[in-house]
Design a protein around this motif. Sequence first.
Motif, PDB file in Angstrom:
ATOM      1  N   VAL A 104       0.846  -1.186   0.000  1.00  0.00           N
ATOM      2  CA  VAL A 104       0.000   0.000   0.000  1.00  0.00           C
ATOM      3  C   VAL A 104       0.885   1.241   0.000  1.00  0.00           C
ATOM      4  CG1 VAL A 104      -1.780   1.276   1.253  1.00  0.00           C
ATOM      5  CG2 VAL A 104      -1.803  -1.231   1.251  1.00  0.00           C
ATOM      6  N   GLU A 105       0.590   2.170  -0.892  1.00  0.00           N
ATOM      7  CA  GLU A 105       1.396   3.387  -1.000  1.00  0.00           C
ATOM      8  C   GLU A 105       1.019   4.395   0.080  1.00  0.00           C
ATOM      9  OE1 GLU A 105       2.516   6.864  -4.283  1.00  0.00           O
ATOM     10  OE2 GLU A 105       1.030   5.322  -4.764  1.00  0.00           O
ATOM     11  N   VAL A 106       2.033   4.991   0.688  1.00  0.00           N
ATOM     12  CA  VAL A 106       1.811   6.112   1.603  1.00  0.00           C
ATOM     13  C   VAL A 106       2.529   7.333   1.045  1.00  0.00           C
ATOM     14  CG1 VAL A 106       1.550   4.658   3.632  1.00  0.00           C
ATOM     15  CG2 VAL A 106       3.819   5.504   3.028  1.00  0.00           C
ATOM     16  N   LYS A 107       2.006   8.493   1.320  1.00  0.00           N
ATOM     17  CA  LYS A 107       2.571   9.717   0.781  1.00  0.00           C
ATOM     18  C   LYS A 107       2.930  10.686   1.895  1.00  0.00           C
ATOM     19  CE  LYS A 107       0.081   9.307  -3.597  1.00  0.00           C
ATOM     20  NZ  LYS A 107      -0.846   9.940  -4.555  1.00  0.00           N
ATOM     21  N   ASP A 108       3.659  11.707   1.490  1.00  0.00           N
ATOM     22  CA  ASP A 108       4.067  12.762   2.417  1.00  0.00           C
ATOM     23  C   ASP A 108       4.776  12.180   3.634  1.00  0.00           C
ATOM     24  OD1 ASP A 108       2.931  14.613   0.675  1.00  0.00           O
ATOM     25  OD2 ASP A 108       0.966  14.359   1.589  1.00  0.00           O
ATOM     26  N   GLU A 109       4.262  12.472   4.844  1.00  0.00           N
ATOM     27  CA  GLU A 109       4.936  12.046   6.058  1.00  0.00           C
ATOM     28  C   GLU A 109       4.294  10.813   6.679  1.00  0.00           C
ATOM     29  OE1 GLU A 109       7.832  13.294   7.126  1.00  0.00           O
ATOM     30  OE2 GLU A 109       7.722  14.484   5.281  1.00  0.00           O
ATOM     31  N   GLY A 110       3.572  10.044   5.881  1.00  0.00           N
ATOM     32  CA  GLY A 110       2.932   8.852   6.411  1.00  0.00           C
ATOM     33  C   GLY A 110       3.939   7.811   6.866  1.00  0.00           C
ATOM     34  N   GLU A 111       3.501   6.932   7.760  1.00  0.00           N
ATOM     35  CA  GLU A 111       4.371   5.866   8.262  1.00  0.00           C
ATOM     36  C   GLU A 111       4.616   4.839   7.167  1.00  0.00           C
ATOM     37  OE1 GLU A 111       5.793   5.523  11.369  1.00  0.00           O
ATOM     38  OE2 GLU A 111       5.200   7.607  11.567  1.00  0.00           O
ATOM     39  N   TRP A 112       5.859   4.412   6.999  1.00  0.00           N
ATOM     40  CA  TRP A 112       6.185   3.457   5.953  1.00  0.00           C
ATOM     41  C   TRP A 112       7.020   2.315   6.515  1.00  0.00           C
ATOM     42  CZ3 TRP A 112      11.456   3.617   5.979  1.00  0.00           C
ATOM     43  CH2 TRP A 112      12.075   4.835   6.301  1.00  0.00           C
ATOM     44  N   ASP A 113       6.946   1.182   5.813  1.00  0.00           N
ATOM     45  CA  ASP A 113       7.762   0.011   6.142  1.00  0.00           C
ATOM     46  C   ASP A 113       8.911  -0.153   5.147  1.00  0.00           C
ATOM     47  OD1 ASP A 113       5.885  -0.914   8.227  1.00  0.00           O
ATOM     48  OD2 ASP A 113       4.566  -1.323   6.523  1.00  0.00           O
ATOM     49  N   PHE A 114       8.693   0.339   3.942  1.00  0.00           N
ATOM     50  CA  PHE A 114       9.678   0.188   2.864  1.00  0.00           C
ATOM     51  C   PHE A 114       9.786   1.528   2.142  1.00  0.00           C
ATOM     52  CE2 PHE A 114      10.865  -0.559  -1.522  1.00  0.00           C
ATOM     53  CZ  PHE A 114      11.854  -1.528  -1.462  1.00  0.00           C
ATOM     54  N   TYR A 115      11.002   2.042   2.023  1.00  0.00           N
ATOM     55  CA  TYR A 115      11.195   3.339   1.366  1.00  0.00           C
ATOM     56  C   TYR A 115      12.321   3.223   0.355  1.00  0.00           C
ATOM     57  CZ  TYR A 115      11.499   8.467   0.918  1.00  0.00           C
ATOM     58  OH  TYR A 115      11.485   9.749   0.450  1.00  0.00           O
ATOM     59  N   TRP A 116      11.950   3.364  -0.917  1.00  0.00           N
ATOM     60  CA  TRP A 116      12.968   3.457  -1.964  1.00  0.00           C
ATOM     61  C   TRP A 116      13.243   4.943  -2.138  1.00  0.00           C
ATOM     62  CZ3 TRP A 116      14.350  -1.065  -5.064  1.00  0.00           C
ATOM     63  CH2 TRP A 116      15.428  -0.811  -5.934  1.00  0.00           C
ATOM     64  N   CYS A 117      14.228   5.418  -1.421  1.00  0.00           N
ATOM     65  CA  CYS A 117      14.470   6.855  -1.335  1.00  0.00           C
ATOM     66  C   CYS A 117      15.555   7.287  -2.301  1.00  0.00           C
ATOM     67  CB  CYS A 117      14.865   7.225   0.090  1.00  0.00           C
ATOM     68  SG  CYS A 117      16.475   6.559   0.580  1.00  0.00           S
ATOM     69  N   ASP A 118      15.668   8.586  -2.490  1.00  0.00           N
ATOM     70  CA  ASP A 118      16.820   9.110  -3.213  1.00  0.00           C
ATOM     71  C   ASP A 118      17.901   9.484  -2.199  1.00  0.00           C
ATOM     72  OD1 ASP A 118      16.195  11.704  -2.187  1.00  0.00           O
ATOM     73  OD2 ASP A 118      14.822  12.028  -3.845  1.00  0.00           O
ATOM     74  N   VAL A 119      19.110   9.676  -2.697  1.00  0.00           N
ATOM     75  CA  VAL A 119      20.240   9.872  -1.781  1.00  0.00           C
ATOM     76  C   VAL A 119      20.148  11.200  -1.041  1.00  0.00           C
ATOM     77  CG1 VAL A 119      21.779   8.336  -3.048  1.00  0.00           C
ATOM     78  CG2 VAL A 119      21.670  10.751  -3.690  1.00  0.00           C
ATOM     79  N   SER A 120      19.443  12.168  -1.609  1.00  0.00           N
ATOM     80  CA  SER A 120      19.314  13.451  -0.912  1.00  0.00           C
ATOM     81  C   SER A 120      18.477  13.288   0.364  1.00  0.00           C
ATOM     82  CB  SER A 120      18.673  14.494  -1.833  1.00  0.00           C
ATOM     83  OG  SER A 120      17.377  14.103  -2.225  1.00  0.00           O
ATOM     84  N   TRP A 121      17.421  12.465   0.312  1.00  0.00           N
ATOM     85  CA  TRP A 121      16.635  12.200   1.525  1.00  0.00           C
ATOM     86  C   TRP A 121      17.507  11.514   2.566  1.00  0.00           C
ATOM     87  CZ3 TRP A 121      15.565   8.190   4.691  1.00  0.00           C
ATOM     88  CH2 TRP A 121      14.544   8.353   5.620  1.00  0.00           C
ATOM     89  N   LEU A 122      18.309  10.562   2.110  1.00  0.00           N
ATOM     90  CA  LEU A 122      19.181   9.819   3.020  1.00  0.00           C
ATOM     91  C   LEU A 122      20.118  10.768   3.751  1.00  0.00           C
ATOM     92  CD1 LEU A 122      19.845   6.620   3.414  1.00  0.00           C
ATOM     93  CD2 LEU A 122      21.921   7.206   2.179  1.00  0.00           C
TER      94      LEU A 122
END
Length: 516
Positions: A104-122
């Motif tokens: 299930v997709e979550v957006k904005d600041e929602g709680e997540w279990d899996f995040y395919w992030c970009d390196v800037s977020w990291l």
Amino acid sequence: MRRSLQGGPGPADPAERRARRSSNQSGEPGALRRLGDGTHRLALRGGRWDGAVGNQVMLRPKNQNFKGHGVSKGKEREQRASIRFKTTLMNTLMDVLRHRPGWVEVKDEGEWDFYWCDVSWLRENFDHTYMDERVRISHFRNHYELTRKNYMVKNLKRFRKQLEREAGKPEAAKCDFFPKTFELPCEYHLFVEEFRKNPGITWIMKPVARSQGKGIFLFRRLKDIMDWRKGTVGKKLASLELQPARSTINLCSSHEPRNSEEQKDEIPVENYVAQRYIENPYLIGGRKFDLRVYVLVMSYIPLRAWLYRDGFARFSNTRFTLNSIDDQYVHLTNVAVQKTSPDYHPKKGCKWMLQRFRQYLASKHGPEAVEELFADMDNIFIRSLQSVQKVIISDKHCFELYGYDILIDQDLKPWLLEVNASPSLTASSQEDYALKTCLLEDTLHVVDMEGRLTGREKRVGGFDLMWNDGPVSREEGAPDPVGNFVTNTHLGCVNDREAQLRQLFHSLQVQKKSSG
């Protein structure tokens, strides 16, 4: 809230205690520190230290908002069957995630279990994020040790010296798979010395932290880089020539922070690497190409790495020649460059699948030569990962899908050009879309958010486990005629992933029922 990282204890000398008290002023993400022994430590203002990275416990600092992910209470966690995912990448990845059953997709600041992030977020958030046991994120904390061109070369050089000391020159020679490279401006004098030893050869300049062919150019004369030397970099080089010892310290890429007064006085410099250009690339149809290969790392301590069977060769649009070193369509194979060529065909693209490439080489050179070439590429993948094994922070929440760029020369020798932390997941053709869809689906199978795997699998879909704290042998077939160890890699071989996945998950279901 607290979060621990894996690792072992380290010395608590006065210099280290000072480092712990220091806040981060470096250009690198967060508060990461590189120490003299090649290891890393995190310095977080307001946090508490307990030895080295592995035993560090980060408490919530004052006035710092920590965000927790994957946290649920009691029955809510037990009853929640869906996996909450988040990503900002609107390409093939989003298609795969949205179509995955139970996700299930979550957006904005929602709680997540899996995040395919970009390196800037990291870079901005990793140190301030609490992650529950089951949470997974798509990058290691200091991934740049392998994926920035200058750090990759430094780590490979260091690892080669280590091998020479511990195992001798023959073993160290197995790391001779990257061209002679210098970081500019800090190694300018060393570069000039090497340049003058071999007049007339071609060099290539690459910015250390850019991608898609941006900022790259070739040259043969020192005066050819005068335009590059002008401006801020030229000012730094002028300073370097006047005060070589002190400037070398200031100009080299380093993880060591500098105080704010020093930074205010300095003009930002974009570091480059000057690399000897491979002047004899293997050509197909008169055109240059390189290979994109995918390696999935689930852990660095211990090292656990998977190699994907599929990949592709990226071709230039224009026939190769050294007579026009200014023509990027001749020398750069990046799709971002080639698709701007007047001759680019959007439907066909400029790619061959690796199976086709391997078959072509076998028809030209025979299967034994091809086996040797692909074994040499296996060596590149493993040695490069080993070179950063002691400096990458191996966090159990992290995994990384690397895109390796390999060049083959006329002698069928593979050369490592670079490693990408964020390989393009945007498709350039229907065939490319199919490859990347399968690649991402199998990546999610290996990451195994659903908890279906046993951990003993040697193959999952198109991924083969090539290293599990040591080399992994092939599970099918007999040893080769002389009884040598055969590595569990099948790059460019048939990828019958759908049949394998059906068999794998059926077997897992049967095991689960029998044990229940």
